[in-house]
Design a protein around this motif. Structure first.
Motif, PDB file in Angstrom:
ATOM      1  N   ALA A  14       0.840  -1.202   0.000  1.00  0.00           N
ATOM      2  CA  ALA A  14       0.000   0.000   0.000  1.00  0.00           C
ATOM      3  C   ALA A  14       0.873   1.250   0.000  1.00  0.00           C
ATOM      4  O   ALA A  14       0.603   2.217  -0.732  1.00  0.00           O
ATOM      5  N   ARG A  15       1.954   1.230   0.791  1.00  0.00           N
ATOM      6  CA  ARG A  15       2.879   2.377   0.820  1.00  0.00           C
ATOM      7  C   ARG A  15       3.583   2.545  -0.517  1.00  0.00           C
ATOM      8  O   ARG A  15       3.770   3.668  -0.995  1.00  0.00           O
ATOM      9  N   VAL A  16       3.985   1.437  -1.131  1.00  0.00           N
ATOM     10  CA  VAL A  16       4.649   1.502  -2.444  1.00  0.00           C
ATOM     11  C   VAL A  16       3.670   2.046  -3.481  1.00  0.00           C
ATOM     12  O   VAL A  16       4.035   2.878  -4.324  1.00  0.00           O
ATOM     13  N   ARG A  17       2.422   1.599  -3.427  1.00  0.00           N
ATOM     14  CA  ARG A  17       1.410   2.066  -4.377  1.00  0.00           C
ATOM     15  C   ARG A  17       1.205   3.581  -4.260  1.00  0.00           C
ATOM     16  O   ARG A  17       1.140   4.288  -5.267  1.00  0.00           O
ATOM     17  N   ILE A  31       9.286   0.105  -7.442  1.00  0.00           N
ATOM     18  CA  ILE A  31      10.075  -0.866  -6.680  1.00  0.00           C
ATOM     19  C   ILE A  31      11.502  -0.912  -7.214  1.00  0.00           C
ATOM     20  O   ILE A  31      12.463  -0.916  -6.434  1.00  0.00           O
ATOM     21  N   LEU A  32      11.666  -0.921  -8.543  1.00  0.00           N
ATOM     22  CA  LEU A  32      13.015  -0.914  -9.118  1.00  0.00           C
ATOM     23  C   LEU A  32      13.776   0.341  -8.706  1.00  0.00           C
ATOM     24  O   LEU A  32      14.946   0.279  -8.331  1.00  0.00           O
ATOM     25  N   HIS A  33      13.114   1.488  -8.767  1.00  0.00           N
ATOM     26  CA  HIS A  33      13.748   2.751  -8.379  1.00  0.00           C
ATOM     27  C   HIS A  33      14.180   2.710  -6.914  1.00  0.00           C
ATOM     28  O   HIS A  33      15.321   3.079  -6.578  1.00  0.00           O
ATOM     29  N   LEU A  34      13.291   2.253  -6.033  1.00  0.00           N
ATOM     30  CA  LEU A  34      13.621   2.201  -4.606  1.00  0.00           C
ATOM     31  C   LEU A  34      14.781   1.254  -4.327  1.00  0.00           C
ATOM     32  O   LEU A  34      15.651   1.555  -3.500  1.00  0.00           O
ATOM     33  N   LEU A  35      14.821   0.123  -5.025  1.00  0.00           N
ATOM     34  CA  LEU A  35      15.946  -0.806  -4.857  1.00  0.00           C
ATOM     35  C   LEU A  35      17.253  -0.181  -5.342  1.00  0.00           C
ATOM     36  O   LEU A  35      18.292  -0.316  -4.686  1.00  0.00           O
ATOM     37  N   GLU A  36      17.211   0.502  -6.489  1.00  0.00           N
ATOM     38  CA  GLU A  36      18.422   1.141  -7.005  1.00  0.00           C
ATOM     39  C   GLU A  36      18.936   2.202  -6.038  1.00  0.00           C
ATOM     40  O   GLU A  36      20.139   2.278  -5.775  1.00  0.00           O
ATOM     41  N   VAL A  37      18.032   3.015  -5.503  1.00  0.00           N
ATOM     42  CA  VAL A  37      18.429   4.054  -4.544  1.00  0.00           C
ATOM     43  C   VAL A  37      19.005   3.417  -3.281  1.00  0.00           C
ATOM     44  O   VAL A  37      20.050   3.829  -2.781  1.00  0.00           O
ATOM     45  N   ALA A  38      18.344   2.385  -2.774  1.00  0.00           N
ATOM     46  CA  ALA A  38      18.818   1.720  -1.558  1.00  0.00           C
ATOM     47  C   ALA A  38      20.181   1.085  -1.768  1.00  0.00           C
ATOM     48  O   ALA A  38      21.062   1.194  -0.916  1.00  0.00           O
ATOM     49  N   LEU A  39      20.371   0.424  -2.899  1.00  0.00           N
ATOM     50  CA  LEU A  39      21.655  -0.229  -3.156  1.00  0.00           C
ATOM     51  C   LEU A  39      22.766   0.788  -3.394  1.00  0.00           C
ATOM     52  O   LEU A  39      23.912   0.549  -3.011  1.00  0.00           O
TER      53      LEU A  39
END
Length: 68
Positions: A14-17, A31-39
């Motif tokens: 729900a938060r991602v949406r 989700i891809l963007h958040l993973l790239e930023v986190a990594l």
């Protein structure tokens, strides 16, 4: 590109949406963007003085989800 199935808790998806809508992205793109930023952040922490790249990240999730 690889297909990868992941189960998300209802509250998290729900938060991602909500974030995807605010950023005008699909949920997948968000989700891809958040993973790239986190990594990228993890990589920066490892290079910073005093950063310990060998230390494992703390486990998150339910207490019973930790490895035995």
């Amino acid at each position: 590109m690889v297909n990868f199935n992941v189960r998300f808790p209802d509250e998290l998806i729900a938060r991602v949406r909500i974030q995807a809508t605010a950023d005008r992205r699909s949920i997948n793109s968000e989700i891809l963007h958040l993973l790239e930023v986190a990594l990228a952040t993890v990589g920066e922490d490892a290079e910073s003085p005093g950063g310990n790249s060998a230390a494992p990240a703390p486990l998150r999730g339910k207490p019973d989800s930790s490895p035995a």
